[in-house]
Motif scaffolding. Structure first.
Motif, mmCIF file in Angstrom:
data_model
loop_
_atom_site.group_PDB
_atom_site.id
_atom_site.type_symbol
_atom_site.label_atom_id
_atom_site.label_comp_id
_atom_site.label_asym_id
_atom_site.label_seq_id
_atom_site.Cartn_x
_atom_site.Cartn_y
_atom_site.Cartn_z
ATOM 1 N N CYS A 104 2.132 -0.840 -6.821
ATOM 2 C CA CYS A 104 2.896 0.211 -7.654
ATOM 3 C C CYS A 104 1.813 1.413 -8.054
ATOM 4 N N ALA A 105 0.563 0.959 -8.184
ATOM 5 C CA ALA A 105 -0.202 2.162 -8.553
ATOM 6 C C ALA A 105 -0.539 2.858 -7.237
ATOM 7 N N ASP A 107 1.501 3.290 -4.818
ATOM 8 C CA ASP A 107 2.540 4.073 -4.393
ATOM 9 C C ASP A 107 2.607 5.319 -5.337
ATOM 10 N N LYS A 108 2.265 5.309 -6.738
ATOM 11 C CA LYS A 108 1.932 6.305 -7.597
ATOM 12 C C LYS A 108 1.102 7.596 -6.934
ATOM 13 N N THR A 168 -5.667 0.050 -13.087
ATOM 14 C CA THR A 168 -4.613 0.522 -13.319
ATOM 15 C C THR A 168 -3.786 -0.790 -14.267
ATOM 16 N N LEU A 193 -5.114 4.642 -14.725
ATOM 17 C CA LEU A 193 -3.601 4.706 -14.516
ATOM 18 C C LEU A 193 -2.948 3.806 -15.509
ATOM 19 N N ILE A 195 0.228 2.124 -16.282
ATOM 20 C CA ILE A 195 1.601 1.965 -15.635
ATOM 21 C C ILE A 195 2.024 0.444 -15.564
#
Length: 238
Positions: A104-105, A107-108, A168, A193, A195
């Motif tokens: 997810c990180a 992708d971000k 993250t 980050l 998330i």
């Protein structure tokens, strides 16, 4: 039967997604109410299968976030995934929550961001986190898929001093604050980050597991809690 249902319920927010075996999303839903897994997760699965047009008959497997994470969230997600897999005769796949968080990180921030290491962190209270170390392409580098780590000012200093590191997850902000207070120079070299993991972060690991026939045993698969669950004391009724 060439789609995988992804179920993520390891932290406060839960999500579901249907993807094909190339990783293309056919439908995604995220609950916007924290800790609503018990009431939201099953209806979300039903809705995403209907809206995607895939349906149960179009699935080849169910993948679930296996932990570490919230005890109740993991139990609800795994129970639902096992029930669907058993009832529909589908394969079951477990995906590390930390691996999903790392993806997810990535992708971000984007694959071209140049991070040499991604360190997902799930807050476990006080200065403890559940964590592991991944490279910039989300390949696990740690000897273990997860560990409970007490953070201090020297934590991960070797990574920070030699590469570009992305921390993250829910544990990242407190680590960033700790470094800012104790060693601003180290803090300035890292990125933090905050998330949450989602079902989308599970897609590549789930697809790889399916293609390599790495399936969980429906009868014996259990969430990976990492630490033994200790229930709180019941409040005295008045």
């Amino acid at each position: 039967m060439d789609h995988i249902l992804l179920v993520e319920s390891a932290t406060d927010l839960c999500s579901v997604e249907v993807v094909d075996l190339e990783g293309k999303s056919k439908g995604f839903l995220l609950s916007d109410v924290a800790k609503s897994h018990d009431t939201a997760l099953a209806p979300m699965v039903d809705e995403v299968l209907k809206k995607s047009g895939v349906g149960i008959s179009g699935l080849c497997a169910v993948a679930v976030s296996e932990g570490p994470g919230s005890y109740m969230g993991l139990r609800i997600g795994v129970s639902l995934a096992k029930g669907i897999a058993y009832g529909a005769g589908l394969k079951l796949i477990g995906v590390s929550t930390l691996a999903a968080l790392a993806q997810c990180a990535l992708d971000k921030v984007g694959a071209g961001s140049g991070f040499t290491h991604i360190v997902p962190m799930i807050d476990a209270g006080r200065m403890e986190v559940y964590t592991a170390v991944y490279d910039g392409a989300c390949n696990l580098l740690s000897e273990q898929k997860a560990e409970a780590k007490i953070l201090d000012e020297m934590s991960f200093r070797d990574l920070i001093s030699t590469g570009k590191v992305l921390f993250t997850g829910s544990g990242a902000p407190k680590f960033g604050k700790l470094l800012q207070e104790t060693c601003p120079e180290a803090a300035s070299k890292a990125t933090f980050l905050d998330i949450s993991p989602t079902a989308s972060g599970m897609r590549y690991k789930a697809i790889a597991a399916f293609k390599e026939s790495r399936f969980a045993d429906l009868a014996y698969f259990q969430p990976f809690y990492l630490k033994e669950y200790i229930p709180g004391k019941q409040k005295k009724l008045l």
